[in-house]
Design an enzyme around this catalytic site. Structure first.
Site, mmCIF file in Angstrom:
data_model
loop_
_atom_site.group_PDB
_atom_site.id
_atom_site.type_symbol
_atom_site.label_atom_id
_atom_site.label_comp_id
_atom_site.label_asym_id
_atom_site.label_seq_id
_atom_site.Cartn_x
_atom_site.Cartn_y
_atom_site.Cartn_z
ATOM 1 N N ASP A 10 -6.790 1.995 -17.457
ATOM 2 C CA ASP A 10 -6.269 2.032 -16.102
ATOM 3 C C ASP A 10 -5.177 0.966 -16.002
ATOM 4 O OD1 ASP A 10 -6.265 2.595 -13.198
ATOM 5 O OD2 ASP A 10 -7.178 0.611 -13.051
ATOM 6 N N ASP A 12 -3.461 -0.489 -12.515
ATOM 7 C CA ASP A 12 -3.465 -1.412 -11.373
ATOM 8 C C ASP A 12 -4.801 -2.137 -11.246
ATOM 9 O OD1 ASP A 12 -0.819 -0.668 -10.475
ATOM 10 O OD2 ASP A 12 -1.705 1.233 -9.871
#
Length: 252
Positions: A10, A12
Site C-alpha cells: 500500500d 498512503d
C-alpha cells in the site's frame, strides 16, 4: 521455510506519510479553487480516511453536509486536487516511513517481486516515485491503482488483480497495509498481511487480530520496530527472513 515470491505495498500511510501534510492540503486547495467552503482539518480528515479513495471521500462528505457534487464539479475537484498534490510531493514535503527504503532494497537484491496496490490514482503514485527517484526508481514491477479496478479496498479486487498480474502464488505473498479497508482487502484475497497501523483509523483496533503481524514500523538501526502481535523480531528489523518466517507460520 516458505519462499517469498512477492510483496504488495500500500502507499498512503504505509510506504510514505502522505495523508495529513500531502493529500489533505491538496484537497483543501482544490476546494478553494472550485469555490467550495469546505476545509478538512486534521481531525475531520482522519475521520474521512475510513473511506478509501479521494473521489469516494468527497462524495461521502458532500452527502454529509448536504451539498451536491455533479459529475463535472467532481472531475474539476479531482484534477485540481491532483495538481496540488503533485506540487506538494515535488516540494519534498513527503517522507518515506522508517525502514521502508532499507527493506525495499533488501527485497530487490533478493529478486522478490514488489508491486504497489493502492486506492490512489496512478498520477499521484508516479509523482511520489519520481520524488524519491534515488530510492524507489526501478524497485516496483508494476502497480494496481484506483484507475485499474471498479471495486476498491476493502473489496479483494485490487489484490486479486495484483496476484494475476504478478503470477504469484497467494501463499507466497506478503502485503503491507496500514488501515482497516486495506487489511480487509488483503484478507479477502487470502493474503498474509503485515499491519503498520495508522493512528487515525479508529476501527482498526477491532480488526487487528486478522493481521498476520502488527508492528509500529519496519525498523532502522537507530529506530527499532516494535512487534505488537506476530512472531518476535529479535533485532527490531523487518527483513526478508522475517517475512518468510511469517509466511511459514501462517501456512501451518
Amino acid at each position: 521455510m516458505t519462499r517469498l515470491q512477492a510483496v504488495f505495498w500500500d502507499v498512503d500511510g504505509t510506504l510514505a506519510d502522505t495523508e495529513l501534510n500531502g493529500h489533505r492540503q491538496a484537497f483543501n486547495q482544490a476546494f478553494a479553487d472550485c469555490g467550495l467552503s469546505w476545509n478538512w482539518n486534521e481531525q475531520l480528515y482522519s475521520e474521512l480516511l475510513s473511506i478509501p479513495g479521494g473521489r469516494q471521500r468527497m462524495q461521502s462528505y458532500a452527502q454529509r453536509v448536504g451539498d451536491t457534487l455533479d459529475a463535472e464539479l467532481l472531475e474539476r475537484l479531482r484534477r485540481s486536487k491532483q495538481q496540488h498534490y503533485l506540487k506538494v510531493v515535488s516540494s519534498g514535503a513527503i517522507t518515506l516511513r522508517p525502514g521502508v527504503s532499507r527493506l525495499l532494497h533488501e527485497l530487490n537484491r533478493a529478486d522478490v517481486q514488489q508491486w504497489i496496490v493502492t486506492s490512489s490514482g496512478e498520477a499521484s503514485v508516479l509523482a511520489l516515485i519520481e520524488s524519491f527517484s534515488g530510492e524507489l526508481t526501478g524497485i516496483f514491477e508494476g502497480m494496481v491503482t484506483a484507475d485499474d479496478v471498479y471495486r476498491h479496498k476493502p473489496h479483494p479486487d485490487p489484490y486479486q488483480l495484483a496476484l494475476d498480474l504478478s503470477g504469484s502464488d497467494r501463499a507466497s505473498v506478503v502485503v503491507f497495509e496500514d488501515s482497516t479497508p486495506g487489511l480487509q482487502s488483503a484478507r479477502a484475497a487470502g493474503l498474509c498481511c503485515v499491519l503498520t497501523p495508522s493512528p487515525w483509523d479508529r476501527e482498526l483496533e477491532n480488526s487487528q487480530q486478522h493481521a498476520s503481524a502488527v508492528i509500529d514500523q519496519l525498523g532502522e538501526d537507530e529506530q527499532k520496530a516494535r512487534i505488537f502481535s506476530g512472531p518476535p523480531c529479535a533485532e527490531g528489523l523487518i527483513t526478508l527472513e522475517y517475512l518468510e518466517l511469517l509466511l511459514s507460520a501462517t501456512s501451518r
